[in-house]
Design an enzyme around this catalytic site. Structure first.
Site, mmCIF file in Angstrom:
data_model
loop_
_atom_site.group_PDB
_atom_site.id
_atom_site.type_symbol
_atom_site.label_atom_id
_atom_site.label_comp_id
_atom_site.label_asym_id
_atom_site.label_seq_id
_atom_site.Cartn_x
_atom_site.Cartn_y
_atom_site.Cartn_z
ATOM 1 C CB ALA A 21 2.827 -16.920 -3.369
ATOM 2 C CB ILE A 49 -4.777 -11.451 -5.873
ATOM 3 C CG1 ILE A 49 -5.183 -12.909 -6.046
ATOM 4 C CG2 ILE A 49 -5.571 -10.535 -4.580
ATOM 5 C CD1 ILE A 49 -6.631 -12.138 -6.098
ATOM 6 C CB VAL A 51 -4.654 -5.350 -3.088
ATOM 7 C CG1 VAL A 51 -5.216 -5.115 -4.839
ATOM 8 C CG2 VAL A 51 -5.258 -6.155 -2.314
ATOM 9 C CE LYS A 82 2.954 -3.635 8.842
ATOM 10 N NZ LYS A 82 2.592 -4.631 8.660
ATOM 11 C CG LEU A 332 -3.829 -15.355 -2.197
ATOM 12 C CD1 LEU A 332 -4.662 -15.058 -3.500
ATOM 13 C CD2 LEU A 332 -4.418 -15.444 -1.426
ATOM 14 C CB THR A 343 -0.445 -13.767 8.609
ATOM 15 O OG1 THR A 343 -1.306 -13.368 8.361
ATOM 16 C CG2 THR A 343 0.196 -12.179 10.195
#
Length: 501
Positions: A21, A49, A51, A82, A332, A343
């Site tokens: 971010a 973080i 993952v 994707k 986060l 998302t």
């Protein structure tokens, strides 16, 4: 719409936090606010973080806004394409449905599915699946990349799988090459007055001062929550999953171009195919199982004898306001909803775009706070719908998850209208005009889960068989003529990147 513009021109900005971010924000501002002095403070003692390894099509648009091509970043981040998400066993019957990324190429064929989904909820015995009528779903079934080898008449939207750590590193290099200042240190204290941050004091004693601050400090939310005391709104009463365990596994051959979200006894697990490995994770409720049991369930289900497990506790909810004073929270630090629909980066990217408009004096803080709250709450509703529509009742977790999801009155109203057999499209247009999830997404979820009232008997029209066959043949023809195998497309990117180097 009239807005109140900021009183003060912002000339300097500091980003606290160097995860995905933080570096997304730095890269975007370096590109779109070249006269702004941007500093990123990143602590080596605070781990990322990182993952979450999947995205929506928003990342495609974000990278294009930076002026970079897929060959510039995908090979470096072990990224793959994707097309959407397979949802496996969410009704407890070992069944599956696919939620594709909708694009303009599906405008006509998707209507065939909408007709059949409406017929089904009104009493038809005919069960149809969304994956038959969307180009992205056909590509997923054939393990093809959604990047066309020959031009299409309309744009095709798609997402990516990627190594989150490598993506953050790539964005950092991009940012530093464009003048962003990087400080590797830990903030020991924050100086503030009322709702304004004055300075950040580093562990060395140095002070960093800016006109504006971006809080990308993760769940810690050092500036927005701990310093400025903006309330955190927890979603724990409705979204039960508050923990996760992640393990890296071997690469899948041939390489899928889709994510899998597979229902588990106390949550769900992801399977994300990267170029060099497969990401496996289990999102679960700590009230219904322990970390040790969750890890054992994941290893057994995904056949993972090796690999180190990474355990996480998730803070599910959002800040009451994303902007407070001279602080804007992203990532986060702003909000988090379990990554069922991947998302997180979409919300981060959209937040950064709004920040850019704030800096350009095009939007006021109040409007941005409202838009971001509506976005997060819309995502929350859609994620809850997966649990509210599940037919599983084989464990206390699934029973509790359904009850919790249906406690959201707005979602209960939506599902009631769908089951009634009424004009769902008109209802959506009236009540969900600003939802982040448009008509195709709701049809794929509700039709894919076969959510309906079995006693509903209303007149209906199914799509004629020859129309169904023509739609499917059209999509198959497109996939055969315009697309290639996922692995082949990635090899082409690697060769293009090596040629440029």
């Amino acid at each position: 719409m009239k807005t109140h513009l900021p009183m003060k021109t912002i000339q300097s900005l500091t980003i606290l936090g160097g995860g995905t971010a933080g570096w997304m924000c730095a890269a975007y501002l370096a590109k779109h606010q070249p006269n702004l002095s941007v500093t990123v403070i990143e602590s080596s003692s605070i781990g990322r973080i990182g993952v979450g390894e999947g995205s929506t099509p928003h990342l495609q648009l974000f990278m294009q806004s930076l002026g970079v091509k897929e060959r510039d970043w995908m090979p470096a981040c072990q990224a793959s394409y994707k097309t959407g998400i397979y949802f496996d066993n969410w009704n407890g019957d070992n069944g599956s449905y696919f939620h594709p990324f909708f694009s303009e190429m599906d405008a006509k064929t998707a209507e065939v599915y909408f007709v059949n989904a409406n017929a089904r909820r009104r009493g038809s015995e005919y069960i149809d699946k969304p994956e038959h009528y969307f180009l992205a779903a056909v590509l997923a079934d054939k393990q093809q990349a959604p990047q066309p080898q020959r031009p299409l008449p309309r744009a095709l939207e798609y997402g990516y799988h990627f190594d989150a750590q490598k993506l953050a590193d790539w964005l950092r290099a991009y940012s530093l090459a464009r003048g962003v200042k990087h400080i590797q240190s830990t903030v020991s204290s924050v100086q503030h007055h009322a709702k304004e941050i004055i300075a950040l004091t580093l562990e060395s004693g140095e002070q960093v001062k800016s006109d504006f601050y971006v809080d990308a400090s993760g769940f810690n939310a050092l500036l927005i929550e701990k310093t400025l005391e903006v309330p955190f709104i927890s979603f724990a009463d409705q979204l039960l999953n508050d923990s996760a365990v992640a393990i890296a596994g071997a690469k899948i051959n041939p390489l899928p171009s889709s994510t899998s979200a597979i229902a588990m006894p106390c949550g769900w697990r992801w399977q994300i195919p990267l170029q060099g490995r497969t990401g496996h994770g289990y999102v679960y409720s700590s009230a219904h199982t322990t970390p040790e049991e969750a890890e054992a369930q994941l290893r057994q289900a995904a056949q993972l004898d090796k690999g180190q497990a990474k355990h996480l506790t998730m803070k599910v909810g959002m800040m009451a306001r994303s902007i407070e004073g001279n602080v804007f929270a992203i990532g986060l630090a702003q909000s988090f909803i379990e990554p069922l629909e991947a998302t997180a980066l979409m919300v981060t990217g959209y937040s950064i775009e709004l920040l850019n408009r704030l800096l350009s004096q095009q939007l006021e803080a109040q409007t941005i706070n409202q838009q971001l709250s509506e976005l997060v709450l819309g995502i929350k509703e859609y994620v809850l719908a997966h649990y509210a529509t599940s037919k599983r009742a084989d464990s206390p977790y699934w029973q509790d998850a359904k009850i919790a999801a249906l406690s959201l009155n707005e979602l209960d109203e939506l599902l009631t209208h769908w089951r009634s057999g009424g004009d769902f499209d008109a209802w959506l247009n009236q009540h969900r005009m600003h939802s982040p999830y448009i008509r195709p997404s709701w049809y794929c979820l509700l039709g894919g889960m076969d959510h309906r009232d079995s006693t509903c008997q209303m007149p209906f029209d199914q799509a004629p068989q020859h129309i169904e066959q023509a739609a499917k043949a059209y999509l198959t023809k497109l996939s055969d003529e315009h697309f290639t195998a996922h692995t082949t497309a990635l090899e082409q990117l690697q060769r293009a990147q090596a040629f440029r180097a």
